[in-house]
Design a protein around this motif. Structure first.
Motif, short mmCIF file in Angstrom:
data_model
loop_
_atom_site.label_atom_id
_atom_site.label_comp_id
_atom_site.label_asym_id
_atom_site.label_seq_id
_atom_site.Cartn_x
_atom_site.Cartn_y
_atom_site.Cartn_z
N ALA A 125 15.51 31.34 -28.93
CA ALA A 125 14.29 30.63 -28.53
C ALA A 125 13.50 30.18 -29.75
N VAL A 126 13.34 31.07 -30.72
CA VAL A 126 12.55 30.69 -31.89
C VAL A 126 13.30 29.69 -32.77
N ALA A 127 14.63 29.72 -32.73
CA ALA A 127 15.39 28.70 -33.46
C ALA A 127 15.05 27.30 -32.95
N LEU A 128 14.97 27.17 -31.63
CA LEU A 128 14.57 25.88 -31.05
C LEU A 128 13.11 25.59 -31.34
N THR A 129 12.26 26.61 -31.22
CA THR A 129 10.82 26.41 -31.43
C THR A 129 10.53 25.95 -32.86
N MET A 130 11.23 26.51 -33.85
CA MET A 130 11.02 26.08 -35.23
C MET A 130 11.25 24.59 -35.38
N ALA A 131 12.36 24.11 -34.81
CA ALA A 131 12.68 22.69 -34.94
C ALA A 131 11.74 21.83 -34.08
N TRP A 132 11.39 22.33 -32.91
CA TRP A 132 10.56 21.53 -32.01
C TRP A 132 9.21 21.20 -32.65
N PHE A 133 8.59 22.21 -33.25
CA PHE A 133 7.26 22.01 -33.83
C PHE A 133 7.30 21.40 -35.23
N ARG A 134 8.45 21.51 -35.90
CA ARG A 134 8.56 20.91 -37.23
C ARG A 134 9.86 20.12 -37.37
N PRO A 135 10.00 19.04 -36.59
CA PRO A 135 11.20 18.21 -36.72
C PRO A 135 11.29 17.51 -38.07
N ASP A 136 10.18 17.54 -38.81
CA ASP A 136 10.22 17.01 -40.17
C ASP A 136 10.93 17.96 -41.12
N LEU A 137 11.23 19.19 -40.65
CA LEU A 137 11.87 20.18 -41.49
C LEU A 137 13.23 20.64 -40.97
N TYR A 138 13.47 20.54 -39.67
CA TYR A 138 14.72 21.06 -39.09
C TYR A 138 15.26 20.10 -38.04
N HIS A 139 16.54 19.75 -38.18
CA HIS A 139 17.20 18.89 -37.21
C HIS A 139 18.37 19.56 -36.50
N ARG A 140 18.84 20.70 -37.02
CA ARG A 140 20.07 21.30 -36.50
C ARG A 140 19.77 22.69 -35.92
N ILE A 141 20.31 22.95 -34.73
CA ILE A 141 19.95 24.17 -34.00
C ILE A 141 21.22 24.77 -33.39
N LEU A 142 21.37 26.11 -33.54
CA LEU A 142 22.52 26.81 -32.98
C LEU A 142 22.02 28.09 -32.31
N THR A 143 22.29 28.24 -31.00
CA THR A 143 21.77 29.39 -30.27
C THR A 143 22.83 30.05 -29.41
N TYR A 144 22.74 31.38 -29.31
CA TYR A 144 23.55 32.17 -28.39
C TYR A 144 22.63 32.83 -27.37
N SER A 145 22.96 32.68 -26.08
CA SER A 145 22.19 33.32 -24.99
C SER A 145 20.69 33.12 -25.20
N GLY A 146 20.29 31.90 -25.49
CA GLY A 146 18.89 31.63 -25.80
C GLY A 146 17.94 32.02 -24.68
N THR A 147 16.82 32.62 -25.05
CA THR A 147 15.82 33.08 -24.09
C THR A 147 14.89 31.92 -23.72
N PHE A 148 15.46 30.92 -23.06
CA PHE A 148 14.68 29.76 -22.65
C PHE A 148 14.15 30.00 -21.23
N VAL A 149 13.43 31.12 -21.09
CA VAL A 149 12.93 31.55 -19.78
C VAL A 149 11.43 31.84 -19.88
N ASN A 150 10.84 32.16 -18.74
CA ASN A 150 9.41 32.44 -18.67
C ASN A 150 9.17 33.90 -19.05
N LEU A 151 9.16 34.15 -20.36
CA LEU A 151 9.05 35.52 -20.84
C LEU A 151 7.68 35.81 -21.47
N ARG A 152 7.18 34.89 -22.30
CA ARG A 152 5.88 35.11 -22.96
C ARG A 152 5.04 33.84 -22.80
N ASN A 153 3.98 33.97 -22.02
CA ASN A 153 3.13 32.81 -21.72
C ASN A 153 2.04 32.66 -22.77
#
Length: 218
Positions: free
Chosen positions: A90-118
């Protein structure tokens, strides 16, 4: 450069894999910065959908890595990848999402893309990527490889609760397809959450895919 959450890769021989694949010219030369989590604060660190973690990495971790390893890390977002599993995914995606000027490539296993922390920025936690963020945003210059397993966390729970990892990752893959992203989605039959055998069997090919279109700058 790869930035990995949970020092991801140390348990899965990432340094040896990179050495061998770089030597075989299957990957460009790169450094891996493997950052351990904050222990009891791991979920706060990784599942919070905001720019706080990536700003911490950029301001504190990477400058220290450069000093201690005597290297200069690229600022080119095409030369930077994030890596993680579970909440680290989840944070791998979040890093790129908020700073696409710094990260373009993302690799995740069993990503926690769920409603876990609001939070104020993400009432549905990382499920916001599926429900609102990707669908309502302009396409970003990302290349992604994502994986989920048949028996992953919450695999027998209903979709309404947004706590089923299998459904969440499958829906994320559909959103990526609908938006025209360069992505690969791997569904591992008979496997569980961030299972060691799955990672051992797929990590080299995943790295190749994520870096496939990279052109080194001279």
């Amino acid at each position: 450069m790869i930035v990995s959450a949970d020092a991801y890769g140390m348990r899965y021989n990432l340094p040896a894999i990179l050495d061998n694949m770089i030597y075989d010219q299957r990957l460009p030369a790169m450094a891996a910065v493997m950052i351990d989590n904050g222990g009891a604060e791991r979920s706060l660190e990784y599942d919070t959908v905001s720019s706080k973690y990536v700003e911490f990495v950029e301001a504190e971790v990477l400058p220290r890595a450069e000093r201690e390893a005597n290297v200069k890390l690229s600022r080119n977002p095409d030369a930077r990848m994030t890596l993680g599993g579970s909440s680290g995914g989840a944070v791998a995606l979040t890093m790129a999402w908020f700073r696409p000027d710094l990260y373009h490539r993302i690799l995740t296993y069993s990503g926690t893309f769920v409603n876990l922390r609001n939070g104020p920025e993400a009432p549905l936690g990382a499920y916001e990527y599926i429900e609102h963020l990707f669908p309502s945003s302009e396409k970003k210059p990302f290349r992604l490889w994502i994986q989920v397993s048949e028996n992953d966390n919450g695999s027998r729970t209903p979709s309404e609760g947004r706590r089923n990892w299998v459904i969440a990752n499958s829906r994320l893959a559909k959103v990526l397809k609908d938006k025209g992203y360069a992505y690969q989605f791997v569904y591992s039959k008979g496997a569980g959450h961030t299972q060691r055998k799955v990672i051992d069997d797929t990590l080299p090919q995943a790295l190749e895919y994520v870096w496939l279109d990279y052109k080194p700058q001279r």
